[in-house]
Scaffold this motif. Structure first.
Motif, PDB file in Angstrom:
ATOM      1  N   UNK A 122      66.620  97.312  29.801  1.00  0.00           N
ATOM      2  CA  UNK A 122      66.362  98.725  29.595  1.00  0.00           C
ATOM      3  C   UNK A 122      67.163  99.616  30.525  1.00  0.00           C
ATOM      4  N   UNK A 123      67.528 100.800  30.040  1.00  0.00           N
ATOM      5  CA  UNK A 123      68.268 101.758  30.854  1.00  0.00           C
ATOM      6  C   UNK A 123      67.981 103.169  30.364  1.00  0.00           C
ATOM      7  N   UNK A 124      67.446 104.010  31.241  1.00  0.00           N
ATOM      8  CA  UNK A 124      67.189 105.399  30.869  1.00  0.00           C
ATOM      9  C   UNK A 124      68.494 106.120  30.569  1.00  0.00           C
ATOM     10  N   UNK A 125      69.574 105.731  31.247  1.00  0.00           N
ATOM     11  CA  UNK A 125      70.840 106.437  31.107  1.00  0.00           C
ATOM     12  C   UNK A 125      71.458 106.289  29.723  1.00  0.00           C
ATOM     13  N   UNK A 126      71.093 105.235  28.991  1.00  0.00           N
ATOM     14  CA  UNK A 126      71.764 104.959  27.726  1.00  0.00           C
ATOM     15  C   UNK A 126      71.068 105.552  26.510  1.00  0.00           C
ATOM     16  N   UNK A 127      69.912 106.169  26.693  1.00  0.00           N
ATOM     17  CA  UNK A 127      69.175 106.715  25.557  1.00  0.00           C
ATOM     18  C   UNK A 127      69.946 107.885  24.936  1.00  0.00           C
ATOM     19  N   UNK A 322      83.197 112.827  56.633  1.00  0.00           N
ATOM     20  CA  UNK A 322      82.910 112.490  55.238  1.00  0.00           C
ATOM     21  C   UNK A 322      81.668 111.610  55.172  1.00  0.00           C
ATOM     22  N   UNK A 323      80.795 111.928  54.248  1.00  0.00           N
ATOM     23  CA  UNK A 323      79.647 111.049  53.968  1.00  0.00           C
ATOM     24  C   UNK A 323      79.951 110.285  52.685  1.00  0.00           C
ATOM     25  N   UNK A 324      80.084 108.967  52.800  1.00  0.00           N
ATOM     26  CA  UNK A 324      80.439 108.112  51.662  1.00  0.00           C
ATOM     27  C   UNK A 324      79.193 107.404  51.147  1.00  0.00           C
ATOM     28  N   UNK A 325      78.878 107.625  49.884  1.00  0.00           N
ATOM     29  CA  UNK A 325      77.806 106.888  49.214  1.00  0.00           C
ATOM     30  C   UNK A 325      78.464 105.784  48.396  1.00  0.00           C
ATOM     31  N   UNK A 326      78.094 104.560  48.676  1.00  0.00           N
ATOM     32  CA  UNK A 326      78.685 103.385  48.048  1.00  0.00           C
ATOM     33  C   UNK A 326      77.760 102.902  46.933  1.00  0.00           C
ATOM     34  N   UNK A 327      78.259 102.861  45.697  1.00  0.00           N
ATOM     35  CA  UNK A 327      77.420 102.455  44.568  1.00  0.00           C
ATOM     36  C   UNK A 327      77.149 100.956  44.599  1.00  0.00           C
ATOM     37  N   UNK A 338      74.642  97.558  36.305  1.00  0.00           N
ATOM     38  CA  UNK A 338      73.989  98.566  35.464  1.00  0.00           C
ATOM     39  C   UNK A 338      73.573  99.732  36.357  1.00  0.00           C
ATOM     40  N   UNK A 339      74.135 100.932  36.157  1.00  0.00           N
ATOM     41  CA  UNK A 339      73.816 102.071  37.030  1.00  0.00           C
ATOM     42  C   UNK A 339      72.328 102.377  37.063  1.00  0.00           C
ATOM     43  N   UNK A 340      71.884 102.896  38.209  1.00  0.00           N
ATOM     44  CA  UNK A 340      70.491 103.250  38.416  1.00  0.00           C
ATOM     45  C   UNK A 340      70.363 104.760  38.598  1.00  0.00           C
ATOM     46  N   UNK A 341      69.146 105.291  38.495  1.00  0.00           N
ATOM     47  CA  UNK A 341      68.957 106.738  38.669  1.00  0.00           C
ATOM     48  C   UNK A 341      69.482 107.269  39.997  1.00  0.00           C
ATOM     49  N   UNK A 342      69.397 106.475  41.075  1.00  0.00           N
ATOM     50  CA  UNK A 342      69.900 106.941  42.371  1.00  0.00           C
ATOM     51  C   UNK A 342      71.399 107.195  42.333  1.00  0.00           C
ATOM     52  N   UNK A 343      72.109 106.463  41.498  1.00  0.00           N
ATOM     53  CA  UNK A 343      73.547 106.688  41.363  1.00  0.00           C
ATOM     54  C   UNK A 343      73.818 108.061  40.752  1.00  0.00           C
ATOM     55  N   UNK A 356      87.649 102.588  40.973  1.00  0.00           N
ATOM     56  CA  UNK A 356      88.657 101.529  40.923  1.00  0.00           C
ATOM     57  C   UNK A 356      89.537 101.665  39.697  1.00  0.00           C
ATOM     58  N   UNK A 357      88.902 102.034  38.574  1.00  0.00           N
ATOM     59  CA  UNK A 357      89.642 102.222  37.340  1.00  0.00           C
ATOM     60  C   UNK A 357      89.888 100.946  36.560  1.00  0.00           C
ATOM     61  N   UNK A 358      90.478 101.111  35.377  1.00  0.00           N
ATOM     62  CA  UNK A 358      90.937 100.008  34.535  1.00  0.00           C
ATOM     63  C   UNK A 358      89.830  99.051  34.121  1.00  0.00           C
ATOM     64  N   UNK A 359      88.659  99.603  33.818  1.00  0.00           N
ATOM     65  CA  UNK A 359      87.590  98.823  33.242  1.00  0.00           C
ATOM     66  C   UNK A 359      86.635  98.165  34.207  1.00  0.00           C
ATOM     67  N   UNK A 360      87.010  98.036  35.478  1.00  0.00           N
ATOM     68  CA  UNK A 360      86.132  97.345  36.421  1.00  0.00           C
ATOM     69  C   UNK A 360      84.844  98.120  36.643  1.00  0.00           C
ATOM     70  N   UNK A 361      84.937  99.445  36.744  1.00  0.00           N
ATOM     71  CA  UNK A 361      83.763 100.283  36.977  1.00  0.00           C
ATOM     72  C   UNK A 361      83.650 101.376  35.903  1.00  0.00           C
ATOM     73  N   UNK A 362      83.849 100.968  34.660  1.00  0.00           N
ATOM     74  CA  UNK A 362      83.807 101.928  33.554  1.00  0.00           C
ATOM     75  C   UNK A 362      82.449 102.607  33.432  1.00  0.00           C
ATOM     76  N   UNK A 363      81.406 101.968  33.955  1.00  0.00           N
ATOM     77  CA  UNK A 363      80.059 102.525  33.892  1.00  0.00           C
ATOM     78  C   UNK A 363      79.924 103.858  34.633  1.00  0.00           C
ATOM     79  N   UNK A 364      80.857 104.163  35.554  1.00  0.00           N
ATOM     80  CA  UNK A 364      80.725 105.398  36.332  1.00  0.00           C
ATOM     81  C   UNK A 364      80.915 106.629  35.446  1.00  0.00           C
ATOM     82  N   UNK A 365      81.631 106.481  34.330  1.00  0.00           N
ATOM     83  CA  UNK A 365      81.818 107.615  33.432  1.00  0.00           C
ATOM     84  C   UNK A 365      80.500 108.131  32.875  1.00  0.00           C
TER      85      UNK A 365
END
Length: 586
Positions: A122-127, A322-327, A338-343, A356-365
């Protein structure tokens, strides 16, 4: 406290569970009454081959899952004609066959584990609006079938033989019940997940059944409870950064404990049982509360980095400005994340997103789209200057292989891009960023020279690499290492090796005299170890492939990761006779 409900993706998720509650609540009473809880769970689990097909052929996952559910339902109905097998046995037989088909499709046909985790959990983000429309259709079908066939289902549920003797001989009502269960189960996939579908279809009905005996009040109470638990579960998922299916299930379990205690207290006339059950329910709810995110730093540039390596680059360039939040966290597989609400919350506050690009982290879109913010998204893969063997140098290199960071020259290019991005965002801190970036680039140069010197001392014929998956092409190209093969023959860990792949790799290892297989820190090493035993190779040296290691490990930083990998390879290639120490990078 109610802030999550202002987010669009949360609103869509709540709307879907409210729509689902109408059908699932009524249908759940029939599931409990007719003993079909295992059937409803099995239908969701049996969606696996349909999801693999959908992912492999490129059509909607819901269609693949629905097709698999219909096959499952039809097969169970056919087996029901044989009187000597129980309902659970028939369901188990078909479920095993469906899972086996899914595994074969994933490993031997599409060579992909299929990106189905979100539909399993399940994922709230995908509804989406389409999911809500599908849920509405499923609810309408469940309500309509219940009105038309409820009496027949009720009679058969109490005494199937008596109902048959009285003339209820058609199998159509039973087939319709199984079909509606299948459709409703698939409708709940996106938000609740296939493995947690019982949280809406079974648990609320089982809870209200403890307190209510009459069918109509039972159904109405179940619809209301399913709506409350579904809404509360989504809120809890956002607040605790957990999958919605799991939180709905935990919440439902807690309410079930309270209802069980109320029932026991009624029968025993002992109100002292109520506080005990309430305490158990609170413990169950507390088990779901893991991972709430913290607030931002005052006056710092807010940056989100998708991977562990990119986050390390950003911290070395940005320092305390800089404050870096690492997913991704250490040893988390980026291919299956699978991304979470905190992301979403972190991205909504960020000014810059480093990917990173090129499909590795496509979920960030999807995360950026749901955040409601307008950050600058920087694809660092576009700054990679070196291509893989047989290709000319130039930009866009990582479209061949997304694991570009395994070449320090690519890391230097990414660091330069990060510095330029920070300069534009905070022009008053340009000199500080320049100083920090220059210092780090110097260390990257020392790292590159050190690794090259270590591996150059080893004969080329011994520099033969076998890893868990094909992630080290850039490293191999830069330092003259021959990649013999990988346990998972793909640049994504979602692929699955077939028996033929494993046998072929073991034969190749023996033929080329490979002395070591290198498991990766973020993957299960058992298959690599099994192949090593068969081929007579060592599998005790671990590489950092897709992520950095945890704090305190040799691979906790990018510099440490690369140095540790080089040292492990030097030892593996030479049977422990060579080591690789690199000065000037601490």
């Amino acid at each position: 406290m109610l802030d999550p409900f202002s987010l669009p993706y949360v609103q869509r998720g709540v709307l879907e569970v409210l729509v689902l509650a109408l059908g699932a609540g009524v249908l759940g009473t029939w599931i409990v009454l007719r003993g079909l809880a295992f059937q409803s769970h099995a239908v969701g689990t049996a969606a696996f081959p349909g999801l693999v097909l959908a992912d492999g052929l490129g059509f909607a996952p819901a269609l693949g899952a629905l097709g698999a559910a219909l096959v499952m339902t039809g097969a169970v109905a056919i087996l029901a004609r044989r009187p000597h097998t129980s309902s659970d046995s028939r369901t188990a037989i078909v479920l095993v066959a469906m899972l086996a088909a899914g595994i074969v499709l994933a490993s031997d046909v599409f060579r992909s584990g299929s990106n189905v985790d979100s539909l399993l959990f399940g994922s709230v983000l995908l509804t989406s609006p389409a999911d809500i429309a599908f849920a509405a259709g499923a609810a309408a079908a469940a309500l309509g079938a219940s009105l038309l066939l409820g009496r027949r289902w009720l009679a058969t549920g109490f005494d199937a033989d008596a109902a048959h003797a009285l003339g209820a001989r058609s199998r159509l009502p039973e087939a319709v019940l199984l079909l509606v269960v299948a459709v409703t189960t698939i409708a709940a996939l996106t938000t609740v997940g296939a493995l947690m579908v019982a949280a809406l279809l079974v648990v609320p009905a089982a809870t209200t059944r403890l307190l209510i005996d009459r069918v109509r009040p039972w159904q109405l109470a179940t619809v209301a409870l399913a709506a409350v638990e579904g809404t509360g579960g989504i809120w809890l998922a956002v607040e605790t950064n957990a999958p919605p299916g799991a939180t709905i299930a935990v919440l439902g379990g807690g309410v079930f404990l309270v209802a069980l205690a109320v029932r026991a207290a009624r029968r025993a006339r002992s109100p002292r049982l109520l506080p005990v059950a309430a305490a158990l329910a609170c413990l169950a709810l507390g088990a779901a509360g893991c991972g709430a995110s913290g607030g931002g730093g005052s006056g710092q540039l807010e940056v989100v980095a998708t991977t562990t390596q990119i986050a390390d680059f950003a911290r070395n360039v940005g320092g305390d400005r800089v404050r870096v939040v690492q997913v991704l966290q250490p040893n988390t597989d980026p291919h299956e994340y699978e991304p979470r609400p905190a992301d979403v919350a972190a991205v909504s506050r960020a000014k810059i997103i480093l990917t990173n690009g090129d499909g590795l982290d496509a979920w960030i879109g999807k995360v950026v789209a749901e955040s409601g913010g307008s950050p600058q998204v920087i694809d660092l893969g576009e700054s990679v200057p070196v291509r893989l063997p047989g290709e000319s140098t130039g930009p866009e290199a990582s479209r061949v292989d997304p694991h570009w960071w395994h070449d320090p020259l690519n890391a230097q290019a990414a660091v330069a891009t990060i510095r330029e991005t920070f300069d534009r965002a905070r022009p008053g801190d340009e000199k500080i960023f320049q100083t920090d970036a220059t210092s780090y680039l110097t260390k990257l140069g020392a790292l590159d020279r050190g690794i090259a010197g270590c591996l150059r001392a080893i004969p080329a014929g011994r520099r033969r690499l076998v890893t868990d998956h094909d992630a080290f092409g850039y490293f191999a190209t830069r330092y003259g290492v021959t990649v013999v093969g990988a346990v998972v023959p793909s640049q994504s860990t979602q692929a699955q090796p077939s028996a033929a792949d494993v046998r072929k790799l073991a034969d190749e290892i023996r033929a080329q005299g490979v002395t070591a297989i290198f498991p990766e820190s973020s993957l299960n090493p058992k298959l690599a170890q099994a192949i090593a035993r068969e081929a007579g190779a060592n599998a005790g040296l671990v590489l950092y492939g897709d992520t950095l290691g945890p704090k305190g490990s040799p691979g906790a930083t990018y510099l440490g990761m690369m140095a540790s990998n080089a040292d492990a390879m030097a030892r593996g290639f030479t049977g422990g006779r060579a080591r690789c120490g690199i000065p000037g990078i601490s």
